[in-house]
Structures are given as C-alpha cells and as structure tokens.
Design an enzyme around this catalytic site. Structure first.
Site, PDB file in Angstrom:
ATOM      1  N   TRP A 188       0.858  -1.189   0.000  1.00 45.36           N
ATOM      2  CA  TRP A 188       0.000   0.000   0.000  1.00 45.36           C
ATOM      3  C   TRP A 188       0.892   1.236   0.000  1.00 45.36           C
ATOM      4  CZ3 TRP A 188      -0.303   3.939   3.750  1.00 45.36           C
ATOM      5  CH2 TRP A 188      -1.211   4.959   3.410  1.00 45.36           C
ATOM      6  N   GLU A 229      -3.051  -2.862  -2.540  1.00 43.07           N
ATOM      7  CA  GLU A 229      -4.189  -2.276  -1.813  1.00 43.07           C
ATOM      8  C   GLU A 229      -4.532  -0.881  -2.302  1.00 43.07           C
ATOM      9  OE1 GLU A 229      -3.432  -1.886   2.391  1.00 43.07           O
ATOM     10  OE2 GLU A 229      -5.486  -1.247   2.844  1.00 43.07           O
ATOM     11  N   LYS A 231      -7.070   2.687  -2.468  1.00 45.80           N
ATOM     12  CA  LYS A 231      -7.680   3.596  -1.503  1.00 45.80           C
ATOM     13  C   LYS A 231      -8.381   4.718  -2.248  1.00 45.80           C
ATOM     14  CE  LYS A 231      -6.357   5.917   2.767  1.00 45.80           C
ATOM     15  NZ  LYS A 231      -5.420   5.844   3.876  1.00 45.80           N
ATOM     16  N   ASP A 262      -9.777  -3.097   1.492  1.00 41.94           N
ATOM     17  CA  ASP A 262      -9.840  -2.569   2.855  1.00 41.94           C
ATOM     18  C   ASP A 262     -11.227  -1.962   3.039  1.00 41.94           C
ATOM     19  OD1 ASP A 262      -9.747  -0.527   4.961  1.00 41.94           O
ATOM     20  OD2 ASP A 262      -7.597  -0.936   5.071  1.00 41.94           O
ATOM     21  N   HIS A 265     -11.750   1.842   2.648  1.00 42.60           N
ATOM     22  CA  HIS A 265     -11.147   2.547   1.524  1.00 42.60           C
ATOM     23  C   HIS A 265     -12.080   2.856   0.369  1.00 42.60           C
ATOM     24  CE1 HIS A 265      -6.696   1.589   2.607  1.00 42.60           C
ATOM     25  NE2 HIS A 265      -7.383   2.100   3.606  1.00 42.60           N
ATOM     26  N   HIS A 289      -8.578  -6.329   4.241  1.00 45.18           N
ATOM     27  CA  HIS A 289      -8.203  -5.550   5.402  1.00 45.18           C
ATOM     28  C   HIS A 289      -9.510  -5.213   6.091  1.00 45.18           C
ATOM     29  CE1 HIS A 289      -3.834  -3.945   5.072  1.00 45.18           C
ATOM     30  NE2 HIS A 289      -3.906  -5.245   5.257  1.00 45.18           N
ATOM     31  N   ASP A 297     -12.317   6.794   6.843  1.00 43.43           N
ATOM     32  CA  ASP A 297     -11.420   5.643   7.014  1.00 43.43           C
ATOM     33  C   ASP A 297     -10.698   5.738   8.358  1.00 43.43           C
ATOM     34  OD1 ASP A 297      -9.792   3.454   6.486  1.00 43.43           O
ATOM     35  OD2 ASP A 297      -8.323   4.651   5.372  1.00 43.43           O
ATOM     36  N   ASP A 299     -10.345   3.540  10.852  1.00 42.78           N
ATOM     37  CA  ASP A 299      -9.681   2.354  11.400  1.00 42.78           C
ATOM     38  C   ASP A 299     -10.059   2.053  12.841  1.00 42.78           C
ATOM     39  OD1 ASP A 299      -7.829   1.398   9.166  1.00 42.78           O
ATOM     40  OD2 ASP A 299      -7.343   3.519   9.255  1.00 42.78           O
ATOM     41  N   ASP A 329      -7.164  -4.666   9.889  1.00 47.60           N
ATOM     42  CA  ASP A 329      -6.443  -3.392   9.813  1.00 47.60           C
ATOM     43  C   ASP A 329      -7.191  -2.335  10.616  1.00 47.60           C
ATOM     44  OD1 ASP A 329      -4.809  -1.304   9.224  1.00 47.60           O
ATOM     45  OD2 ASP A 329      -5.360  -1.134   7.103  1.00 47.60           O
TER      46      ASP A 329
HETATM   47  C1  RNT Z   1      -3.772   2.674   4.904  1.00 45.72           C
HETATM   48  C2  RNT Z   1      -3.903   1.237   4.591  1.00 45.72           C
HETATM   49  C3  RNT Z   1      -2.801   0.359   5.106  1.00 45.72           C
HETATM   50  C4  RNT Z   1      -2.362   0.677   6.531  1.00 45.72           C
HETATM   51  C5  RNT Z   1      -1.460  -0.348   7.161  1.00 45.72           C
HETATM   52  C6  RNT Z   1      -0.798   0.151   8.388  1.00 45.72           C
HETATM   53  O1  RNT Z   1      -4.894   3.395   4.611  1.00 45.72           O
HETATM   54  O2  RNT Z   1      -5.134   0.764   5.040  1.00 45.72           O
HETATM   55  O3  RNT Z   1      -3.160  -0.968   4.987  1.00 45.72           O
HETATM   56  O4  RNT Z   1      -3.464   0.875   7.376  1.00 45.72           O
HETATM   57  O5  RNT Z   1      -0.555  -0.805   6.234  1.00 45.72           O
HETATM   58 ZN    ZN Z   2      -5.459  -1.370   4.920  1.00 48.42          ZN
END
Ligand code: RNT
Ligand code: ZN
Length: 422
Positions: A188, A229, A231, A262, A265, A289, A297, A299, A329
């Site tokens: 990523w 990955e 986004k 993810d 994302h 993720h 986003d 997390d 994640d």
């Molecule tokens: C960032 C991505 C990525 C990170 C990790 C720490 O937006 O989601 O995967 O969160 O690699």
């Molecule tokens: Zn991620």
C-alpha cells in the site's frame, strides 16, 4: 471442560435448534477452527515501529488516543501479542510491517532491509505456532514526505522505494519458507494529492512502471503471495489517490496478483462485502483488510456490525475460504491495545461463526422458489438463534473463559505489565 456444565447443556440445545434448520453446529465449529485471521502487529504500538525515524506517521494514517502502555520495543510487542493471543480461539497469523525490523540500534535504510532483521520474529513465530505476513512501509519516512513514493516524478526517489518493494517481497518469501506457509506481502502506498491535480494520468503510468519493476522477480507462490491495496482518499490526498480501486483491480487481474480490499477505503456507503463475488470472478485470491470506518477511514476496532456479518457471509456462502485471506487493519490508541486486538479478532471470528451457522440451503431454496416473504422472514428469524451458546462452547472447548472472564486477565496484565511502562 466439564462435560455436564451449563455450557455443554446450552450447546446441546443449540445443536438441536440449528439442526431443525438443517445446520450442523459441530461441523461449523470444525470449519471455524481452520480459518486463520492475519492479525496486524501495528495495533500494539499505534503504527510507530522501531526505526526511531525522523518522520513519524504521515501517509494520511494516524492512530488517535494516548492510552498508557504502548509497546515500545519488539519484546514488548511480542509479549503483548502473546497475551492477546492467549485470549483468542483458533490458530492465527501475525502481520508485520517493514518498520518492525530489529536492527540492534543500527540505522538501516528501508531499501537495505533483509531477512536478517526479521530473524527474531521468525523464531518467535515458530515457538508461538504463528505464520507471518508482511507489508513494505511506504510512509513515515522523509522520502515519503512529499506525499509521493512509487509514483514520484523524481526517478531517484522512486527507485529508492522500488528497492524497498523488492526487499520486502524477499522478506515475505523468507517468512513463507521458514514457516511453511506463504506470506501475503501487501503493498500500500499513500501517493496522492490534497488538491485537484492537473495531471491524473502521468503518476498512474509511473506507478505501473514501478510496480512492474517490483514484481519482475518471480517468487515461488508457496513462499510469498503479492497483494496490492487501493484507496479512495487519505488525509492530504483528498482529491486524488494514484492507486485507486480501478487502478489496482486492473493491475491485479493483468498480473495475477491478489487485490486487497480494505473496508475503509471506499465511499462511505460502498461496502466490500458486495465486491467479493465480483472480483473473485476474475481473480484467484484476495486479501481483506477488515477495518471499521466511522464516517471516514478511521480504522476503528472491528465489531460485529452488519457489514462485518455480510463480509463473513459472502466468504462462506461463496465457498471462498481458501481464496480469501482475512487480514485485520485497525489501530486505536484510546483503549487498552491488548483489548483492541482481542475484541477486533474475536468479532471477526464471531461473524464467521454466524455465517457458518446460517441455514443457507433453506434461504436459497426460498429465494429460488421466488418466496421473498419467506426469505425475509427467515433472515430475521436467524437473528435470535442461540449462536451465543455455540460460541461459548467453542471457547470452553479451547480452555478459554466464557463470558467477560478474559477482561479480568487483560486488567491484571495492565496492572502488572502495561501500567509500568512510561
Ligand atoms: C492505509 C492502509 C494500510 C495501513 C497499514 C498500516 O490506509 O489501510 O493498509 O493501514 O498498512
Ligand atoms: Zn489497509
């Protein structure tokens, strides 16, 4: 486990109740036990790593909160994860980032890291019966401060990051070979721009070339699998992200790589559960993720939300268990981090259990008969089935405390270990 405990009795009743709907709870648990979750190391230290870099965070991601007890060293991180692991049923994986290299105080640049700096992680993983996954770190570094890495217009900067990508795949292969299970190495990058760019095309063409160089070396898929990955946006890349969904979907299909989805994302009402059956029509495997975005986003720690249940349902219903690598994640620094790991991972496992207990043949039958009223009625009926009794039995079977008992253990650990860190 005491055979005639109340846990056992409730389980037997639940077993009968599910059997009426054609679901075998023993079989569901047998399957559940075999599903590994790749647990992210970065929840344990707020994505800081051990580089003591000049530039922390960056890349538009940030753990918020200042709950005491963050792991500051590899030993602390391992110790904390062992605690979390002891409270999580099943056998799982651990996902590392390049910034978790152990260099013995020596400054090692990201393009010079190699397996030698991850030896301790591998011996620990062996001892803990864990498999490892990997992630190159394209953020929190002076050479990423411009907001561009692999798509940087300056060739020397780009090449530095290409070398990092190549080095990372070799570390992944080292993990896979040493532990007898392929590591998924997930790439990523944060590249993007705060305001509307005048040229969206050139950085994407550059990124494609950089990726081609990183993935040029053939690595045995028994040791390493590559994932990319995408986004939608990040902090400071609100208007444009080079590695968008369409970009990586195309790249993954063309190069037979894994696509990483993810959950945070995409547009806020867009869900990855609906994407699985689409992308898996064209791709062999994907990495998830699993995260929880709250308004953006963010997390947050994963909980058993509707979307988490939908993700698990799609994996199980589609018989994708071997093609979907489930990774987590999230990173929350506002609560006890061991707690965060346990709650997030247990939530993922609970969602999978719910999916495995679904009377799917009955639901499909109703759907195929065009009985949409019956389908809706059954979907709602399922919500009050005794899943909790099956879950408790699963815990008890693995000698884990049923109920909130695990929190007592976390609290003791906090008192005895975490609170002593300043
Ligand atoms: C960032 C991505 C990525 C990170 C990790 C720490 O937006 O989601 O995967 O969160 O690699
Ligand atoms: Zn991620």
């Amino acid at each position: 486990m005491a055979r005639n405990s109340s846990v056992m009795k409730s389980y037997q009743l639940a077993h009968e109740r599910y059997a009426e709907l054609g679901v075998d709870t023993d079989k569901a648990l047998e399957l559940l036990k075999q599903i590994p979750i790749s647990i992210q190391c970065w929840q344990g230290d707020d994505v800081v790593g051990f580089e003591k870099a000049d530039s922390q965070f960056g890349g538009g991601i940030q753990a918020t909160g200042n709950y005491p007890g963050r792991a500051r060293t590899a030993d602390e991180l391992r110790q904390d994860f062992e605690m979390a692991k002891s409270l999580i049923p099943g056998n799982h994986r651990f996902s590392l980032h390049a910034i978790y290299a152990e260099t013995d105080g020596k400054r090692v640049e990201r393009d010079e890291i190699g397996p030698e700096y991850f030896k301790n992680w591998v011996s620990w993983a062996k001892a803990q019966n864990l498999k490892l996954d990997f992630n190159p770190t394209f953020f929190a570094h002076p050479k990423a401060d411009s907001g561009y890495t692999l798509a940087h217009r300056d060739k020397t900067i780009r090449q530095f990051w290409i070398r990092h990508g190549i080095a990372s795949r070799r570390i992944g292969a080292f993990f896979g070979k040493a532990l007898g299970s392929p590591a998924v190495t997930n790439l990523w990058i944060p590249d993007g721009s705060k305001d509307a760019p005048a040229d969206r095309k050139t950085p994407r063409e550059i990124l494609k070339e950089s990726l081609d160089e990183i993935f040029a070396e053939k690595i045995d898929p028994r040791h390493n699998l590559d994932a990319v990955e995408s986004k939608l946006f990040g902090i400071a890349s609100e208007s444009y992200v080079v590695g968008s969904h369409e970009f990586y979907l195309g790249y993954a299909i063309q190069n037979r790589l894994l696509l990483t989805l993810d959950a945070g994302h995409f547009h806020p009402t867009e869900v990855i559960s609906d994407k699985l059956s689409s992308v898996l029509t064209f791709l062999d495997e994907v990495l998830l993720h699993v995260s929880r975005g709250v308004r953006w986003d963010s997390d947050h720690i994963v909980i058993v939300s509707d979307e988490l249940q939908a993700i698990a349902q799609e994996i199980v219903r589609g018989k994708y268990l071997r093609r979907v690598h489930i990774g987590l994640d999230f990173f929350d620094a506002s609560v006890n981090r061991v707690c965060a790991w346990v709650i997030g991972t247990r939530s993922m496992i609970k969602a999978l259990l719910l999916a495995l207990l679904e009377p799917i043949s009955l639901l499909r039958k109703l759907e195929n008969q065009g009985d949409l009223s019956g389908r809706l009625a059954l979907q709602e009926e399922i919500k009050t089935l005794p899943m909790g009794s099956v879950w408790d039995y699963y815990l008890a079977e693995q000698d884990l405390a049923v109920g909130m008992g695990w929190m007592d253990q976390v609290r003791r650990y906090e008192r005895e270990v975490l609170s002593k860190r300043n």
